[in-house]
Design a protein around this motif. Structure first.
Motif, mmCIF file in Angstrom:
data_model
loop_
_atom_site.group_PDB
_atom_site.id
_atom_site.type_symbol
_atom_site.label_atom_id
_atom_site.label_comp_id
_atom_site.label_asym_id
_atom_site.label_seq_id
_atom_site.Cartn_x
_atom_site.Cartn_y
_atom_site.Cartn_z
ATOM 1 N N LEU A 1 0.686 -1.257 -0.030
ATOM 2 C CA LEU A 1 -0.021 -0.090 -0.067
ATOM 3 C C LEU A 1 0.827 1.057 -0.103
ATOM 4 O O LEU A 1 0.573 2.156 -0.664
ATOM 5 N N SER B 1 1.301 -1.101 -7.403
ATOM 6 C CA SER B 1 0.426 0.307 -7.106
ATOM 7 C C SER B 1 -1.104 -0.076 -6.603
ATOM 8 O O SER B 1 -1.253 -1.175 -6.469
ATOM 9 N N TRP B 2 -1.854 0.928 -6.230
ATOM 10 C CA TRP B 2 -3.004 0.544 -5.647
ATOM 11 C C TRP B 2 -3.989 -0.335 -6.869
ATOM 12 O O TRP B 2 -4.745 -1.027 -6.395
ATOM 13 N N SER C 1 0.903 5.157 -7.975
ATOM 14 C CA SER C 1 -0.636 5.817 -8.265
ATOM 15 C C SER C 1 -0.596 7.420 -8.358
ATOM 16 O O SER C 1 -1.227 7.820 -9.286
ATOM 17 N N CYS D 1 -7.991 4.134 -0.092
ATOM 18 C CA CYS D 1 -6.937 5.369 -0.209
ATOM 19 C C CYS D 1 -7.428 6.077 -1.524
ATOM 20 O O CYS D 1 -7.303 7.242 -1.633
ATOM 21 N N ILE D 2 -7.779 5.506 -2.823
ATOM 22 C CA ILE D 2 -8.169 6.046 -3.964
ATOM 23 C C ILE D 2 -9.395 6.897 -3.763
ATOM 24 O O ILE D 2 -9.309 8.239 -4.036
ATOM 25 N N SER E 1 1.428 3.840 -3.466
ATOM 26 C CA SER E 1 1.064 5.082 -3.570
ATOM 27 C C SER E 1 1.905 6.020 -4.202
ATOM 28 O O SER E 1 1.367 6.736 -5.133
ATOM 29 N N PRO F 1 -6.488 -0.236 -0.483
ATOM 30 C CA PRO F 1 -5.952 0.369 -1.789
ATOM 31 C C PRO F 1 -7.373 1.018 -2.202
ATOM 32 O O PRO F 1 -7.275 2.450 -2.837
ATOM 33 N N ALA G 1 -6.236 2.750 -11.980
ATOM 34 C CA ALA G 1 -6.810 1.634 -11.129
ATOM 35 C C ALA G 1 -7.776 0.733 -12.081
ATOM 36 O O ALA G 1 -7.656 -0.634 -12.086
#
Length: 313
Positions: A82, A239-240, A89, A267-268, A86, A264, A225
Protein backbone atom coordinates in the motif's frame (compact mmCIF):
# COMPACT_ATOMS: atom_id res chain seq x y z
CA UNK A 1 -17.61 28.29 -11.66
CA UNK A 2 -18.66 31.53 -13.34
CA UNK A 3 -16.32 33.91 -15.10
CA UNK A 4 -17.13 36.64 -12.59
CA UNK A 5 -16.23 34.33 -9.73
CA UNK A 6 -12.96 33.41 -11.43
CA UNK A 7 -12.12 37.05 -11.99
CA UNK A 8 -12.84 37.89 -8.35
CA UNK A 9 -10.60 35.06 -7.18
CA UNK A 10 -7.76 36.09 -9.47
CA UNK A 11 -8.02 39.73 -8.33
CA UNK A 12 -7.45 39.05 -4.66
CA UNK A 13 -10.31 36.88 -3.43
CA UNK A 14 -8.14 33.81 -2.84
CA UNK A 15 -7.55 33.24 0.87
CA UNK A 16 -7.07 29.51 1.11
CA UNK A 17 -6.09 29.23 4.80
CA UNK A 18 -9.45 30.72 5.89
CA UNK A 19 -11.56 28.01 4.27
CA UNK A 20 -12.05 24.82 6.25
CA UNK A 21 -12.76 22.64 3.25
CA UNK A 22 -9.60 23.74 1.48
CA UNK A 23 -7.49 23.29 4.60
CA UNK A 24 -8.91 19.81 5.23
CA UNK A 25 -8.48 18.79 1.60
CA UNK A 26 -4.95 20.14 1.36
CA UNK A 27 -4.00 18.46 4.64
CA UNK A 28 -5.26 15.11 3.37
CA UNK A 29 -3.57 15.54 -0.01
CA UNK A 30 -0.32 16.54 1.72
CA UNK A 31 -0.53 13.40 3.82
CA UNK A 32 -0.72 11.22 0.71
CA UNK A 33 2.08 13.15 -0.99
CA UNK A 34 4.32 12.62 2.06
CA UNK A 35 3.31 8.96 2.06
CA UNK A 36 4.36 8.64 -1.58
CA UNK A 37 7.63 10.56 -1.10
CA UNK A 38 8.85 9.19 2.24
CA UNK A 39 6.71 6.11 2.84
CA UNK A 40 8.63 3.62 0.67
CA UNK A 41 11.93 4.68 2.26
CA UNK A 42 10.54 4.35 5.78
CA UNK A 43 8.86 1.01 5.13
CA UNK A 44 11.71 -0.65 3.23
CA UNK A 45 14.86 0.91 4.71
CA UNK A 46 13.79 1.73 8.26
CA UNK A 47 11.42 -1.12 9.09
CA UNK A 48 12.87 -3.65 6.64
CA UNK A 49 9.49 -4.52 5.11
CA UNK A 50 9.26 -5.58 1.47
CA UNK A 51 6.38 -5.17 -0.93
CA UNK A 52 7.54 -8.02 -3.15
CA UNK A 53 8.99 -10.58 -0.72
CA UNK A 54 7.09 -13.87 -1.10
CA UNK A 55 6.42 -16.00 1.97
CA UNK A 56 4.06 -18.88 1.22
CA UNK A 57 3.94 -19.85 4.88
CA UNK A 58 2.18 -16.53 5.64
CA UNK A 59 -0.40 -16.75 2.87
CA UNK A 60 -3.65 -14.78 3.33
CA UNK A 61 -3.07 -13.94 6.97
CA UNK A 62 -5.46 -11.36 8.47
CA UNK A 63 -4.12 -8.20 10.11
CA UNK A 64 -1.90 -8.92 13.10
CA UNK A 65 1.05 -7.48 14.96
CA UNK A 66 3.40 -9.11 12.47
CA UNK A 67 1.48 -7.79 9.44
CA UNK A 68 -0.64 -4.78 10.32
CA UNK A 69 -2.75 -5.05 7.16
CA UNK A 70 -2.39 -8.77 6.62
CA UNK A 71 -0.79 -10.58 3.70
CA UNK A 72 -1.62 -11.53 0.13
CA UNK A 73 -2.08 -15.00 -1.35
CA UNK A 74 1.69 -15.27 -1.79
CA UNK A 75 2.51 -13.90 1.65
CA UNK A 76 3.43 -10.35 0.58
CA UNK A 77 2.84 -7.65 3.18
CA UNK A 78 -0.23 -5.57 2.26
CA UNK A 79 0.90 -2.51 4.23
CA UNK A 80 4.22 -2.43 2.41
CA UNK A 81 2.44 -2.76 -0.94
CA UNK A 82 0.00 0.00 0.00
CA UNK A 83 2.78 2.43 0.93
CA UNK A 84 5.05 1.58 -2.01
CA UNK A 85 2.12 1.57 -4.44
CA UNK A 86 1.07 5.08 -3.40
CA UNK A 87 4.05 6.52 -5.29
CA UNK A 88 3.11 4.94 -8.63
CA UNK A 89 -0.59 5.74 -8.27
CA UNK A 90 0.02 9.39 -7.42
CA UNK A 91 2.67 9.75 -10.12
CA UNK A 92 0.26 8.45 -12.73
CA UNK A 93 -2.53 10.70 -11.48
CA UNK A 94 -0.42 13.86 -11.29
CA UNK A 95 1.40 13.30 -14.58
CA UNK A 96 -1.78 12.51 -16.52
CA UNK A 97 -3.52 15.52 -14.94
CA UNK A 98 -0.64 17.82 -15.92
CA UNK A 99 -0.79 16.57 -19.51
CA UNK A 100 -4.58 16.81 -19.89
CA UNK A 101 -4.83 20.18 -18.11
CA UNK A 102 -1.99 21.68 -20.15
CA UNK A 103 -3.57 20.53 -23.41
CA UNK A 104 -7.01 21.78 -22.39
CA UNK A 105 -5.60 25.19 -21.40
CA UNK A 106 -3.59 25.56 -24.61
CA UNK A 107 -6.44 24.49 -26.87
CA UNK A 108 -9.34 26.09 -24.99
CA UNK A 109 -7.83 29.42 -23.94
CA UNK A 110 -5.85 29.99 -27.13
CA UNK A 111 -8.78 29.09 -29.37
CA UNK A 112 -11.28 31.12 -27.37
CA UNK A 113 -9.12 34.25 -27.41
CA UNK A 114 -7.66 34.09 -30.92
CA UNK A 115 -10.96 33.35 -32.67
CA UNK A 116 -11.20 33.06 -36.44
CA UNK A 117 -9.46 30.19 -38.20
CA UNK A 118 -7.29 29.10 -35.25
CA UNK A 119 -10.40 28.79 -33.08
CA UNK A 120 -12.28 26.95 -35.83
CA UNK A 121 -9.43 24.48 -36.31
CA UNK A 122 -8.98 23.85 -32.58
CA UNK A 123 -12.73 23.50 -32.14
CA UNK A 124 -12.86 20.87 -34.88
CA UNK A 125 -10.03 18.95 -33.22
CA UNK A 126 -11.80 19.17 -29.86
CA UNK A 127 -15.17 18.10 -31.24
CA UNK A 128 -13.66 15.16 -33.11
CA UNK A 129 -11.92 14.08 -29.90
CA UNK A 130 -15.19 14.39 -28.00
CA UNK A 131 -17.04 12.24 -30.54
CA UNK A 132 -14.61 9.37 -29.99
CA UNK A 133 -15.61 7.58 -26.75
CA UNK A 134 -12.75 8.15 -24.34
CA UNK A 135 -13.11 4.93 -22.33
CA UNK A 136 -13.05 2.52 -25.29
CA UNK A 137 -10.20 4.54 -26.81
CA UNK A 138 -8.30 4.35 -23.53
CA UNK A 139 -8.84 0.58 -23.34
CA UNK A 140 -7.79 0.03 -26.96
CA UNK A 141 -4.61 2.10 -26.69
CA UNK A 142 -3.72 0.53 -23.34
CA UNK A 143 -4.23 -2.93 -24.81
CA UNK A 144 -1.96 -2.09 -27.73
CA UNK A 145 0.93 -0.88 -25.55
CA UNK A 146 0.36 -3.42 -22.78
CA UNK A 147 3.65 -4.53 -21.27
CA UNK A 148 5.70 -2.10 -23.39
CA UNK A 149 6.16 0.65 -20.84
CA UNK A 150 5.96 1.65 -17.22
CA UNK A 151 3.80 4.09 -15.33
CA UNK A 152 4.75 6.99 -17.62
CA UNK A 153 3.23 5.21 -20.61
CA UNK A 154 -0.03 4.73 -18.73
CA UNK A 155 0.00 8.40 -17.67
CA UNK A 156 0.57 9.53 -21.26
CA UNK A 157 -2.30 7.39 -22.52
CA UNK A 158 -4.69 8.75 -19.88
CA UNK A 159 -3.56 12.36 -20.29
CA UNK A 160 -3.77 12.36 -24.09
CA UNK A 161 -7.30 10.91 -24.10
CA UNK A 162 -8.90 13.05 -21.34
CA UNK A 163 -8.34 16.70 -22.31
CA UNK A 164 -11.26 17.58 -24.69
CA UNK A 165 -13.99 18.26 -22.10
CA UNK A 166 -11.71 20.57 -20.17
CA UNK A 167 -10.76 22.40 -23.36
CA UNK A 168 -14.40 23.05 -24.23
CA UNK A 169 -15.15 24.50 -20.79
CA UNK A 170 -12.10 26.76 -20.82
CA UNK A 171 -12.91 27.98 -24.32
CA UNK A 172 -16.42 28.95 -23.22
CA UNK A 173 -15.03 30.92 -20.28
CA UNK A 174 -12.40 32.58 -22.45
CA UNK A 175 -15.04 33.71 -24.95
CA UNK A 176 -16.74 35.57 -22.10
CA UNK A 177 -13.47 37.12 -20.93
CA UNK A 178 -11.88 38.29 -24.14
CA UNK A 179 -14.04 41.44 -24.39
CA UNK A 180 -13.57 42.45 -20.76
CA UNK A 181 -12.01 45.80 -19.95
CA UNK A 182 -8.72 44.44 -18.65
CA UNK A 183 -8.18 42.42 -21.85
CA UNK A 184 -9.08 45.35 -24.08
CA UNK A 185 -6.77 47.62 -22.10
CA UNK A 186 -3.88 45.19 -22.59
CA UNK A 187 -4.60 45.09 -26.33
CA UNK A 188 -4.67 48.88 -26.53
CA UNK A 189 -1.26 49.11 -24.86
CA UNK A 190 0.19 46.91 -27.60
CA UNK A 191 0.74 43.72 -25.61
CA UNK A 192 1.19 40.56 -27.67
CA UNK A 193 -1.47 37.88 -27.84
CA UNK A 194 0.74 35.40 -26.02
CA UNK A 195 1.36 37.95 -23.25
CA UNK A 196 -2.38 38.54 -22.84
CA UNK A 197 -3.11 34.82 -22.75
CA UNK A 198 -0.40 34.02 -20.19
CA UNK A 199 -0.55 37.19 -18.06
CA UNK A 200 -4.23 38.12 -18.15
CA UNK A 201 -6.50 35.26 -19.17
CA UNK A 202 -4.83 32.26 -17.54
CA UNK A 203 -4.40 33.97 -14.12
CA UNK A 204 -8.06 35.02 -14.24
CA UNK A 205 -9.05 31.44 -15.05
CA UNK A 206 -6.80 30.05 -12.30
CA UNK A 207 -9.67 28.81 -10.06
CA UNK A 208 -11.26 26.98 -12.98
CA UNK A 209 -7.91 25.53 -14.04
CA UNK A 210 -7.03 24.40 -10.53
CA UNK A 211 -10.43 22.79 -10.07
CA UNK A 212 -10.16 20.96 -13.39
CA UNK A 213 -6.61 19.86 -12.51
CA UNK A 214 -7.69 18.33 -9.20
CA UNK A 215 -10.58 16.60 -10.93
CA UNK A 216 -8.20 15.28 -13.57
CA UNK A 217 -5.91 13.87 -10.86
CA UNK A 218 -8.74 11.86 -9.35
CA UNK A 219 -10.12 10.70 -12.69
CA UNK A 220 -6.63 9.70 -13.83
CA UNK A 221 -6.11 7.64 -10.69
CA UNK A 222 -9.49 5.98 -11.24
CA UNK A 223 -8.54 5.28 -14.86
CA UNK A 224 -5.17 3.85 -13.82
CA UNK A 225 -6.81 1.62 -11.21
CA UNK A 226 -9.43 0.52 -13.76
CA UNK A 227 -6.81 -0.35 -16.38
CA UNK A 228 -4.75 -2.26 -13.84
CA UNK A 229 -7.86 -4.02 -12.55
CA UNK A 230 -8.59 -5.21 -16.11
CA UNK A 231 -4.97 -6.31 -16.51
CA UNK A 232 -4.23 -3.63 -19.13
CA UNK A 233 -1.71 -1.70 -17.07
CA UNK A 234 1.71 -2.83 -15.94
CA UNK A 235 0.60 -5.26 -13.24
CA UNK A 236 4.21 -6.01 -12.32
CA UNK A 237 4.54 -2.52 -10.84
CA UNK A 238 3.21 -2.21 -7.31
CA UNK A 239 0.36 0.29 -7.31
CA UNK A 240 -3.08 0.54 -5.80
CA UNK A 241 -4.56 -0.60 -9.10
CA UNK A 242 -2.31 -3.65 -9.37
CA UNK A 243 -3.19 -4.54 -5.76
CA UNK A 244 -6.86 -4.61 -6.75
CA UNK A 245 -6.02 -6.69 -9.83
CA UNK A 246 -4.15 -9.36 -7.89
CA UNK A 247 -6.80 -9.36 -5.15
CA UNK A 248 -9.51 -9.97 -7.73
CA UNK A 249 -7.36 -12.56 -9.50
CA UNK A 250 -6.92 -14.47 -6.24
CA UNK A 251 -10.64 -14.26 -5.35
CA UNK A 252 -9.95 -12.18 -2.26
CA UNK A 253 -13.59 -11.11 -1.89
CA UNK A 254 -15.13 -14.63 -1.89
CA UNK A 255 -12.37 -15.76 0.45
CA UNK A 256 -13.11 -12.93 2.87
CA UNK A 257 -9.67 -11.33 2.56
CA UNK A 258 -11.03 -7.79 2.90
CA UNK A 259 -7.66 -6.46 4.09
CA UNK A 260 -6.23 -7.01 0.61
CA UNK A 261 -8.64 -4.89 -1.48
CA UNK A 262 -10.25 -2.48 1.01
CA UNK A 263 -7.10 -0.42 1.84
CA UNK A 264 -6.16 0.48 -1.76
CA UNK A 265 -9.78 1.21 -2.61
CA UNK A 266 -10.11 3.37 0.49
CA UNK A 267 -6.94 5.29 -0.38
CA UNK A 268 -8.21 6.07 -3.88
CA UNK A 269 -11.53 7.21 -2.38
CA UNK A 270 -9.76 9.42 0.18
CA UNK A 271 -7.69 11.12 -2.51
CA UNK A 272 -10.94 11.79 -4.37
CA UNK A 273 -12.50 13.15 -1.17
CA UNK A 274 -9.53 15.46 -0.58
CA UNK A 275 -9.65 16.81 -4.13
CA UNK A 276 -13.41 17.30 -3.83
CA UNK A 277 -13.02 19.27 -0.60
CA UNK A 278 -10.44 21.54 -2.21
CA UNK A 279 -12.70 22.06 -5.23
CA UNK A 280 -15.71 22.90 -3.06
CA UNK A 281 -13.58 25.25 -1.00
CA UNK A 282 -12.24 27.02 -4.08
CA UNK A 283 -15.81 27.51 -5.30
CA UNK A 284 -16.81 29.05 -1.98
CA UNK A 285 -13.76 31.31 -1.91
CA UNK A 286 -14.17 32.49 -5.48
CA UNK A 287 -17.96 32.82 -5.53
CA UNK A 288 -19.42 35.39 -3.09
CA UNK A 289 -22.89 33.92 -3.57
CA UNK A 290 -21.76 30.55 -2.24
CA UNK A 291 -20.06 32.24 0.72
CA UNK A 292 -23.26 34.07 1.62
CA UNK A 293 -25.38 30.95 1.13
CA UNK A 294 -23.15 28.83 3.37
CA UNK A 295 -23.05 31.59 5.97
CA UNK A 296 -26.86 31.78 5.99
CA UNK A 297 -27.13 28.00 6.27
CA UNK A 298 -24.76 27.94 9.26
CA UNK A 299 -26.66 30.76 10.95
CA UNK A 300 -29.99 29.01 10.38
CA UNK A 301 -28.57 25.74 11.76
CA UNK A 302 -27.25 27.49 14.89
CA UNK A 303 -30.58 29.25 15.42
CA UNK A 304 -32.46 25.97 15.05
CA UNK A 305 -30.09 24.27 17.51
CA UNK A 306 -30.62 27.07 20.04
CA UNK A 307 -34.41 26.86 19.69
CA UNK A 308 -34.32 23.10 20.17
CA UNK A 309 -32.11 23.47 23.22
CA UNK A 310 -34.47 26.04 24.77
CA UNK A 311 -37.51 23.84 24.07
CA UNK A 312 -35.85 20.77 25.60
CA UNK A 313 -34.72 22.68 28.66
Amino acid sequence: MSVDAAAVAARGGFRLPENRKVRAGLALLSLFVLLALLGPFVVEDVFGMSATAIDTSASMQPPSSAHLLGTTATGEDVLAQLVVGSRISLLVGLTAAVISTTLSVLVGVAGGYLGGRPDALLTVVTNVSLVIPSLPLLVIVASYVKGRGGWLTVALIIGLTSWPWGARGKRAQTLSLRRRDFVLAAEMTGESRWWIITRELIPTLAPLISASFLGAVVLSMFADAGLAFMGLGNINLTSWGSMLYWAQNASALPRGAWWWFVPPGACIALVGLAAGLVNFGIDEIANPRLRRANRDIRRAAKAAAKRAHRENS
